[in-house]
Design a protein around this motif. Structure first.
Motif, short mmCIF file in Angstrom:
data_model
loop_
_atom_site.label_atom_id
_atom_site.label_comp_id
_atom_site.label_asym_id
_atom_site.label_seq_id
_atom_site.Cartn_x
_atom_site.Cartn_y
_atom_site.Cartn_z
N LEU A 39 -20.56 52.47 50.37
CA LEU A 39 -19.36 53.31 50.26
C LEU A 39 -19.37 54.42 51.30
CD1 LEU A 39 -19.11 53.62 46.37
CD2 LEU A 39 -17.34 52.67 47.85
N SER A 40 -20.51 55.09 51.45
CA SER A 40 -20.61 56.19 52.41
C SER A 40 -20.39 55.70 53.83
CB SER A 40 -21.98 56.87 52.29
OG SER A 40 -22.18 57.41 51.00
N LEU A 41 -21.03 54.59 54.18
CA LEU A 41 -20.86 54.05 55.52
C LEU A 41 -19.44 53.56 55.75
CD1 LEU A 41 -24.19 52.02 55.91
CD2 LEU A 41 -23.67 54.29 56.80
N GLY A 42 -18.88 52.87 54.76
CA GLY A 42 -17.55 52.31 54.91
C GLY A 42 -16.48 53.37 55.06
N MET A 43 -16.52 54.36 54.18
CA MET A 43 -15.48 55.40 54.27
C MET A 43 -15.71 56.30 55.47
SD MET A 43 -16.44 57.56 50.89
CE MET A 43 -17.61 58.91 50.85
N GLY A 44 -16.98 56.46 55.87
CA GLY A 44 -17.25 57.27 57.05
C GLY A 44 -16.73 56.62 58.32
N LEU A 45 -17.03 55.35 58.50
CA LEU A 45 -16.61 54.66 59.72
C LEU A 45 -15.09 54.49 59.78
CD1 LEU A 45 -19.42 51.95 59.93
CD2 LEU A 45 -19.17 53.98 61.36
N THR A 46 -14.48 54.14 58.65
CA THR A 46 -13.02 53.97 58.66
C THR A 46 -12.31 55.30 58.83
OG1 THR A 46 -13.03 54.03 56.23
CG2 THR A 46 -13.04 51.86 57.28
N GLY A 47 -12.82 56.35 58.17
CA GLY A 47 -12.19 57.66 58.32
C GLY A 47 -12.29 58.20 59.73
N ALA A 48 -13.47 58.08 60.33
CA ALA A 48 -13.65 58.56 61.70
C ALA A 48 -12.78 57.75 62.65
CB ALA A 48 -15.12 58.48 62.09
N GLY A 49 -12.76 56.42 62.45
CA GLY A 49 -11.99 55.56 63.35
C GLY A 49 -10.50 55.77 63.24
N LEU A 50 -9.97 55.82 62.02
CA LEU A 50 -8.53 56.01 61.83
C LEU A 50 -8.08 57.38 62.34
CD1 LEU A 50 -8.06 54.47 58.26
CD2 LEU A 50 -7.05 53.60 60.38
N SER A 51 -8.88 58.40 62.07
CA SER A 51 -8.50 59.75 62.54
C SER A 51 -8.45 59.80 64.06
CB SER A 51 -9.51 60.79 62.01
OG SER A 51 -9.46 60.87 60.61
N TYR A 52 -9.41 59.19 64.71
CA TYR A 52 -9.43 59.18 66.18
C TYR A 52 -8.29 58.33 66.74
CZ TYR A 52 -11.00 58.44 70.97
OH TYR A 52 -11.06 58.38 72.35
#
Length: 396
Positions: free
Chosen positions: A57-70
């Motif tokens: 969960l931590s890795l998934g939401m971290g990578l998607t959140g960072a990617g979508l925001s950028y």
């Protein structure tokens, strides 16, 4: 729901939005990881499986959140579904055990992706009356929020310091009340671990579980998990962003987070979705005066979640040494405010109040019929009463 993006960022400082993103991630992780672990444990996950779920969960939401925001240059914060985890606590042991719960996680993720691809389905979900959705959420949360009272009776020596710490911090530094309660729980457990406590790995390990598709669990857990996640996380997150002037790219956000949920489900990830509460911390003025720079907060928050992921093992050690009711008590304290907001929203509309109350009481009842748990029947009861009410109006 427009899918335009905020204009490209102007030059300016990055420190303030980065700090806001850091704080949002720390508060989001520390304030609700106990709920996630308790939820996974409730549906049958072992310590290793729960630790794996928290890590993914931590890795998934971290990578998607960072990617979508950028990618979209806006603070598209991503989180795990805290209400969804509370739903798992309420569901408890499910037909088919943990593999069947994994199947329900998969179904919820698939439905989010399908919703992202279908404008009609998106409109249908948004069309669920808000008071009924809030009644469903309140019914799910009620059983969790009574845990502090139960803990005071069952394990008073552990629970009293936790609740006292939470209360003091709730008065003087509300944002840190739940992290403080967790720290107090860790200290009390270190001093007096639960009888029969066993060792757990400090470093989390990915644990794959083959999904099992059990019809009752798919309907009773998977569908309510999808509805709760969509309404209380994704739709709420979109509303938070809109309130701060951002037009969320709805389809990419749903398909990306839904796909992440599908990929992570066999490893214990119950739901990855748009953030709601912490979204305001990344999208608001605390993240800097220039809205065009606040995407940095969303990306930073995501990267911090990736760093926090390896702490899943340490978090599971706390769970393994704690009385189950103590962890649920911390979860209940964390969700009191959410329960209050859900009850207020459920009762706000005079015309829908009775249907919302029906949804609430059935969802909170803990019943199970045909292998299908209470939250599903709560929504059925509310919609049925609403339909009867509208039919009566037409006849009259």
């Amino acid at each position: 729901m427009s899918e335009t993006t905020v204009a490209a960022p102007a030059r300016g400082g990055w420190a303030q939005p980065a700090i806001a993103g850091l704080v949002a991630a720390l508060v989001g992780f520390a304030g609700s990881f106990a709920i996630v672990l308790a939820g996974l444990h409730a549906v049958g996950a072992s310590d290793a499986q729960a630790s794996s779920g928290l890590l993914v969960l931590s890795l998934g939401m971290g990578l998607t959140g960072a990617g979508l925001s950028y990618r979209y240059k806006m603070p598209l914060s991503v989180a795990w579904s805290t209400p969804g985890a509370a739903l798992l606590i309420t569901a408890g042991h499910v037909d088919g055990g943990y593999p069947a719960a994994i199947g329900a996680f998969l179904l919820a993720g698939v439905l989010v992706v399908v919703t992202g691809l279908s404008e009609r389905l998106t409109r249908a979900i948004v069309a669920i009356p808000g008071p009924l959705a809030s009644g469903l959420l309140a019914g799910v949360l009620l059983q969790v929020c009574v845990a502090p009272a139960q803990a005071m009776v069952q394990v008073p020596g552990h629970a009293a310091p936790v609740i006292a710490t939470w209360l003091v911090l709730w008065i003087v530094a509300r944002r840190w009340a739940v992290p403080g309660a967790l720290a107090a729980a860790a200290i009390t457990v270190a001093v007096d671990p639960a009888p029969g406590a066993h060792a757990a790995h400090l470093l989390p390990q990915l644990t794959f579980t083959m999904p099992h598709l059990n019809l009752g669990t798919l309907i009773g857990v998977g569908l309510p998990l999808f509805v709760v996640t969509m309404v209380t996380q994704n739709v709420a997150g979109i509303s938070v962003l809109a309130a701060h002037g951002y037009a969320t790219p709805v389809r990419p956000a749903l398909t990306t987070t839904g796909t992440a949920s599908i990929v992570g489900a066999p490893f214990g990830a119950h739901a990855i979705n748009l953030a709601a509460i912490t979204a305001a911390m990344a999208a608001g003025p605390d993240a800097g005066p220039d809205p065009k720079r606040r995407w940095i907060a969303g990306s930073t928050s995501g990267l911090v979640y990736v760093v926090l992921g390896p702490l899943a093992g340490l978090a599971t050690v706390l769970l393994a040494a704690s009385p189950v009711v103590l962890i649920e008590a911390v979860a209940g304290l964390a969700l009191l405010g959410t329960l209050g907001a859900a009850l207020r929203a459920a009762m706000a509309d005079d015309d829908l109040r009775e249907a919302a109350v029906a949804t609430f009481v059935v969802s909170a009842s803990g019943i199970s019929a045909f292998g299908i748990s209470a939250p599903f029947w709560g929504l059925v009861a509310g919609m049925a009463l609403l339909g009867a009410q509208r039919a009566r109006t037409l006849v009259a």
